[in-house]
Scaffold this motif. Sequence first.
Motif, PDB file in Angstrom:
ATOM      1  N   ALA A  60       0.852  -1.183   0.000  1.00 31.01           N
ATOM      2  CA  ALA A  60       0.000   0.000   0.000  1.00 31.01           C
ATOM      3  C   ALA A  60       0.888   1.232   0.000  1.00 31.01           C
ATOM      4  O   ALA A  60       0.979   1.956   0.983  1.00 31.01           O
ATOM      5  CB  ALA A  60      -0.918   0.000   1.216  1.00 31.01           C
ATOM      6  N   PRO A  61       1.590   1.496  -1.099  1.00 33.96           N
ATOM      7  CA  PRO A  61       2.587   2.567  -1.128  1.00 33.96           C
ATOM      8  C   PRO A  61       2.011   3.953  -0.933  1.00 33.96           C
ATOM      9  O   PRO A  61       2.725   4.850  -0.510  1.00 33.96           O
ATOM     10  CB  PRO A  61       3.197   2.414  -2.519  1.00 33.96           C
ATOM     11  N   ASP A  62       0.683   4.169  -1.174  1.00 31.36           N
ATOM     12  CA  ASP A  62       0.104   5.507  -1.068  1.00 31.36           C
ATOM     13  C   ASP A  62      -0.831   5.646   0.124  1.00 31.36           C
ATOM     14  O   ASP A  62      -1.611   6.598   0.195  1.00 31.36           O
ATOM     15  CB  ASP A  62      -0.656   5.859  -2.360  1.00 31.36           C
ATOM     16  N   ALA A  63      -0.834   4.711   1.074  1.00 28.62           N
ATOM     17  CA  ALA A  63      -1.774   4.741   2.194  1.00 28.62           C
ATOM     18  C   ALA A  63      -1.025   4.715   3.517  1.00 28.62           C
ATOM     19  O   ALA A  63       0.147   4.339   3.588  1.00 28.62           O
ATOM     20  CB  ALA A  63      -2.751   3.565   2.121  1.00 28.62           C
ATOM     21  N   GLY A  64      -1.711   5.140   4.573  1.00 33.25           N
ATOM     22  CA  GLY A  64      -1.148   5.107   5.907  1.00 33.25           C
ATOM     23  C   GLY A  64      -2.063   4.356   6.853  1.00 33.25           C
ATOM     24  O   GLY A  64      -3.089   3.786   6.442  1.00 33.25           O
ATOM     25  N   THR A  65      -1.743   4.358   8.133  1.00 34.05           N
ATOM     26  CA  THR A  65      -2.583   3.724   9.144  1.00 34.05           C
ATOM     27  C   THR A  65      -2.816   4.714  10.284  1.00 34.05           C
ATOM     28  O   THR A  65      -2.005   5.605  10.526  1.00 34.05           O
ATOM     29  CB  THR A  65      -1.940   2.452   9.727  1.00 34.05           C
ATOM     30  N   VAL A  66      -3.947   4.526  10.981  1.00 31.88           N
ATOM     31  CA  VAL A  66      -4.302   5.353  12.133  1.00 31.88           C
ATOM     32  C   VAL A  66      -4.713   4.426  13.263  1.00 31.88           C
ATOM     33  O   VAL A  66      -5.520   3.507  13.048  1.00 31.88           O
ATOM     34  CB  VAL A  66      -5.448   6.322  11.803  1.00 31.88           C
ATOM     35  N   GLY A  67      -4.190   4.631  14.448  1.00 31.37           N
ATOM     36  CA  GLY A  67      -4.541   3.779  15.576  1.00 31.37           C
ATOM     37  C   GLY A  67      -4.501   4.541  16.881  1.00 31.37           C
ATOM     38  O   GLY A  67      -4.036   5.677  16.954  1.00 31.37           O
ATOM     39  N   ARG A 109      -4.769   1.102   5.606  1.00 29.87           N
ATOM     40  CA  ARG A 109      -4.894   1.603   4.236  1.00 29.87           C
ATOM     41  C   ARG A 109      -5.708   2.903   4.182  1.00 29.87           C
ATOM     42  O   ARG A 109      -6.692   3.001   3.455  1.00 29.87           O
ATOM     43  CB  ARG A 109      -5.524   0.551   3.334  1.00 29.87           C
ATOM     44  N   VAL A 110      -5.294   3.877   4.959  1.00 35.07           N
ATOM     45  CA  VAL A 110      -5.964   5.170   4.986  1.00 35.07           C
ATOM     46  C   VAL A 110      -5.305   6.080   3.948  1.00 35.07           C
ATOM     47  O   VAL A 110      -4.107   6.362   4.047  1.00 35.07           O
ATOM     48  CB  VAL A 110      -5.869   5.820   6.380  1.00 35.07           C
ATOM     49  N   PRO A 111      -6.050   6.553   2.963  1.00 37.66           N
ATOM     50  CA  PRO A 111      -5.446   7.440   1.952  1.00 37.66           C
ATOM     51  C   PRO A 111      -4.918   8.713   2.595  1.00 37.66           C
ATOM     52  O   PRO A 111      -5.406   9.169   3.626  1.00 37.66           O
ATOM     53  CB  PRO A 111      -6.619   7.737   1.009  1.00 37.66           C
ATOM     54  N   ALA A 112      -3.916   9.285   1.983  1.00 39.87           N
ATOM     55  CA  ALA A 112      -3.345  10.526   2.487  1.00 39.87           C
ATOM     56  C   ALA A 112      -4.415  11.607   2.520  1.00 39.87           C
ATOM     57  O   ALA A 112      -5.265  11.706   1.634  1.00 39.87           O
ATOM     58  CB  ALA A 112      -2.180  10.963   1.608  1.00 39.87           C
ATOM     59  N   GLN A 137       2.265   6.381   3.282  1.00 42.34           N
ATOM     60  CA  GLN A 137       3.178   5.467   3.954  1.00 42.34           C
ATOM     61  C   GLN A 137       3.478   5.896   5.396  1.00 42.34           C
ATOM     62  O   GLN A 137       4.545   5.613   5.935  1.00 42.34           O
ATOM     63  CB  GLN A 137       4.491   5.354   3.164  1.00 42.34           C
ATOM     64  N   GLN A 138       2.514   6.582   6.053  1.00 41.17           N
ATOM     65  CA  GLN A 138       2.728   7.047   7.427  1.00 41.17           C
ATOM     66  C   GLN A 138       1.814   6.308   8.395  1.00 41.17           C
ATOM     67  O   GLN A 138       0.640   6.094   8.120  1.00 41.17           O
ATOM     68  CB  GLN A 138       2.463   8.553   7.551  1.00 41.17           C
ATOM     69  N   ALA A 139       2.387   5.885   9.514  1.00 43.91           N
ATOM     70  CA  ALA A 139       1.607   5.244  10.577  1.00 43.91           C
ATOM     71  C   ALA A 139       1.405   6.268  11.694  1.00 43.91           C
ATOM     72  O   ALA A 139       2.372   6.742  12.280  1.00 43.91           O
ATOM     73  CB  ALA A 139       2.324   4.012  11.105  1.00 43.91           C
ATOM     74  N   VAL A 140       0.157   6.641  11.976  1.00 47.36           N
ATOM     75  CA  VAL A 140      -0.167   7.661  12.958  1.00 47.36           C
ATOM     76  C   VAL A 140      -0.792   7.001  14.192  1.00 47.36           C
ATOM     77  O   VAL A 140      -1.784   6.274  14.080  1.00 47.36           O
ATOM     78  CB  VAL A 140      -1.130   8.710  12.384  1.00 47.36           C
ATOM     79  N   ILE A 141      -0.213   7.260  15.342  1.00 45.35           N
ATOM     80  CA  ILE A 141      -0.790   6.775  16.598  1.00 45.35           C
ATOM     81  C   ILE A 141      -1.296   7.982  17.373  1.00 45.35           C
ATOM     82  O   ILE A 141      -0.525   8.875  17.732  1.00 45.35           O
ATOM     83  CB  ILE A 141       0.238   6.006  17.444  1.00 45.35           C
ATOM     84  N   LEU A 142      -2.582   8.042  17.617  1.00 53.88           N
ATOM     85  CA  LEU A 142      -3.195   9.157  18.320  1.00 53.88           C
ATOM     86  C   LEU A 142      -3.012   9.006  19.825  1.00 53.88           C
ATOM     87  O   LEU A 142      -2.861   7.887  20.340  1.00 53.88           O
ATOM     88  CB  LEU A 142      -4.679   9.250  17.986  1.00 53.88           C
ATOM     89  N   GLU A 143      -3.038  10.113  20.524  1.00 54.16           N
ATOM     90  CA  GLU A 143      -2.940  10.068  21.975  1.00 54.16           C
ATOM     91  C   GLU A 143      -4.126   9.309  22.562  1.00 54.16           C
ATOM     92  O   GLU A 143      -5.209   9.280  21.983  1.00 54.16           O
ATOM     93  CB  GLU A 143      -2.901  11.487  22.542  1.00 54.16           C
ATOM     94  N   ARG A 144      -3.908   8.738  23.727  1.00 48.69           N
ATOM     95  CA  ARG A 144      -4.972   7.974  24.384  1.00 48.69           C
ATOM     96  C   ARG A 144      -6.173   8.887  24.657  1.00 48.69           C
ATOM     97  O   ARG A 144      -6.027  10.013  25.122  1.00 48.69           O
ATOM     98  CB  ARG A 144      -4.481   7.399  25.697  1.00 48.69           C
TER      99      ARG A 144
END
Length: 368
Positions: A60-67, A109-112, A137-144
């Motif tokens: 998934a070269p153009d997508a990221g993740t959010v958690g 697989r979250v689009p930019a 290609q960015q993995a984003v971890i949100l604050e608790r």
Amino acid sequence: MHRFIRLQRRSRPRPFWLTLGAGVLLGAVGRLPAQRPVPAPNAAPPPTALGTPAVELPDAPDAGTVGGEVTDIDGALIPNAKVTLINARTGETHTESVTDQAGAYRFERVPAGTYRVHISAKGFSPWKVKDFDVAPQQAVILERVELGVEEITTAVTAITVEDLAEQQITNEEHQRILGVLPNFFVSYEKHPMPLTRKQKFKLAAVVSVDPVTFFTTGVTAGIEQANNNFSGYGQGMGGYGQRYAATYGDKLSATFLGAAFFPSLFHQDPRYFYLGHGNVVHRALYAISTTVMCKGDNGHWQPNFSNVLGNIGSAEISTLYYPATSQQSAQVRLTNSIIGIGEGAIGTLFQEFILRHVTSGGIAKQKP
């Protein structure tokens, strides 16, 4: 002939020195140190907090993740919380998920683009995570996210002073000495509400028609007949009936005049307000004084015109049905007035020191 000669040459044995050199070379090669593998240039590092540099995600070269993670304000994990990923620019829902048993969620697989997260759970207030960017290609971890207790909105019903007074006298109508004798004209409330004219007459009526009132009237009439009091009534059932009617008439007139009519006229409260604190002398003087002093509907203490005039009025009315000469009528009026006030003083002393402890129902059963 020529081919045969060549084949014979190939099958000729190798010289000894050649075989020995090859073995030494192979042994040396086997003793060389093994080379470590070189990491792949595109290997993705572990996810980091919001704002980390872009990393390549496989397939998934153009997508990221959010958690992230969801807990309550005490740090307890909240499973099954609904998490919605919303496109901040369009306001449209991108995808939805729920937290797992560890309170965690993850969107693959979250689009930019720019996003926000909305979190809700049963019994907790909803929460919105402010806008953040997701790069390729960015993995984003949100604050608790710590959810607070859900705000409960209830309908507010206005309640008037009259409503509060009605609740209080309803409690008073259940107060009985030893569970039997009515004790309705006593308030044990810390903040008693003033009674309306209607409520004063209602309380007087409740006392007057109580079965115990009829019973005690009958007992009093029986004692008077046994002692031949008011001999003009005679004996037998006729005499008993007249004594019964006279006794009940005294109670009825005293109650309605002293607890309803005059209190409504002078805007005074006919009830005894239990003190329950202070030394014995202070409480005794307070109890006795209430026969001549009372609390007004305005909450201020004032001369108890209601009680004094109620006793005098009841004594005057009693001359209409007691057998007596003109001299006896004056005597009856004076005697009944004095008796009424004296009985009131004795009654308030009992109320202050004894009856509270033997009265059940209403709030009297609570500790003073």
